[in-house]
Design a protein around this motif. Structure first.
Motif, PDB file in Angstrom:
ATOM      1  N   ASN A  10       0.607   2.737  13.219  1.00 21.31           N
ATOM      2  CA  ASN A  10      -0.008   3.342  12.050  1.00 21.31           C
ATOM      3  C   ASN A  10      -0.017   4.865  12.147  1.00 21.31           C
ATOM      4  O   ASN A  10      -0.336   5.545  11.184  1.00 21.31           O
ATOM      5  CB  ASN A  10      -1.440   2.812  11.874  1.00 21.31           C
ATOM      6  N   THR A  55       6.634   2.520  11.531  1.00 21.44           N
ATOM      7  CA  THR A  55       5.599   2.048  10.628  1.00 21.44           C
ATOM      8  C   THR A  55       6.182   0.836   9.903  1.00 21.44           C
ATOM      9  O   THR A  55       7.394   0.753   9.714  1.00 21.44           O
ATOM     10  CB  THR A  55       5.179   3.143   9.624  1.00 21.44           C
ATOM     11  N   ASN A  58       7.038  -2.913   5.031  1.00 23.49           N
ATOM     12  CA  ASN A  58       6.356  -3.370   3.813  1.00 23.49           C
ATOM     13  C   ASN A  58       5.194  -2.476   3.399  1.00 23.49           C
ATOM     14  O   ASN A  58       4.519  -2.759   2.412  1.00 23.49           O
ATOM     15  CB  ASN A  58       5.882  -4.816   3.961  1.00 23.49           C
ATOM     16  N   GLN A  60       2.344  -2.150   4.734  1.00 24.93           N
ATOM     17  CA  GLN A  60       1.049  -2.666   5.163  1.00 24.93           C
ATOM     18  C   GLN A  60       0.674  -2.073   6.518  1.00 24.93           C
ATOM     19  O   GLN A  60       1.504  -1.498   7.212  1.00 24.93           O
ATOM     20  CB  GLN A  60       1.092  -4.193   5.253  1.00 24.93           C
ATOM     21  N   LYS A  61      -0.582  -2.262   6.911  1.00 19.44           N
ATOM     22  CA  LYS A  61      -1.076  -1.769   8.186  1.00 19.44           C
ATOM     23  C   LYS A  61      -0.400  -2.511   9.347  1.00 19.44           C
ATOM     24  O   LYS A  61      -0.268  -3.734   9.310  1.00 19.44           O
ATOM     25  CB  LYS A  61      -2.583  -1.963   8.267  1.00 19.44           C
ATOM     26  N   GLN A  63      -0.270  -4.240  12.894  1.00 19.66           N
ATOM     27  CA  GLN A  63      -1.232  -4.965  13.711  1.00 19.66           C
ATOM     28  C   GLN A  63      -0.503  -5.592  14.891  1.00 19.66           C
ATOM     29  O   GLN A  63       0.590  -6.133  14.716  1.00 19.66           O
ATOM     30  CB  GLN A  63      -1.913  -6.064  12.899  1.00 19.66           C
TER      31      GLN A  63
END
Length: 130
Positions: A10, A55, A58, A60-61, A63
């Motif tokens: 991130n 990163t 998509n 999104q974050k 994880q």
């Protein structure tokens, strides 16, 4: 068989700083860096397996995966110890101190586990006797 593995991040700048220092201990360096998604490939050379940071595509974050781990082979037990210590000094967290898992002997598995600052799990290991 493995070309490279990818870890999501991130904060690409923070991740690059961590892996520049950590993987530099193994003689690895940035082999490729793309602006889109911050894709950054680390390795010794382009003909050996590598680790990439990016990163998520998509948007999104990122994880850490449950059950996912990257294991890095070391040549000596002392290198396992030093690499684990360096990972923690750079801001990683301990997931298992260096030591023999199982029995000592010709096929002994000596390993240490840690997570990078974003929670990705890695292992440094050495197979064989002390």
């Amino acid at each position: 068989m493995i070309g490279y593995v990818t870890l999501g991040t991130n904060d690409i700048d923070k991740a690059r700083s961590y892996y520049d220092a950590l993987l530099g201990e193994l003689g690895a360096k940035r082999l490729m860096q793309l602006e889109e998604n911050g894709f950054t490939l680390y390795g010794v050379d382009m003909s050996t397996p590598s680790i990439a940071l990016t990163t998520p595509f998509n948007g999104q974050k990122a994880q850490p995966g449950n059950g996912n781990m990257i294991a890095l082979q070391m040549q000596e037990r002392g290198q396992v110890d030093a690499f684990h210590a360096r990972a923690l000094a750079l801001g990683g967290s301990d997931e298992g101190a260096p030591g023999v898992r199982g029995d000592e002997g010709p096929g002994a598995f000596y390993a240490a586990y840690f997570r990078d600052p974003e929670g990705n799990k890695l292992c440094a290991f050495r197979l064989g006797p002390a």
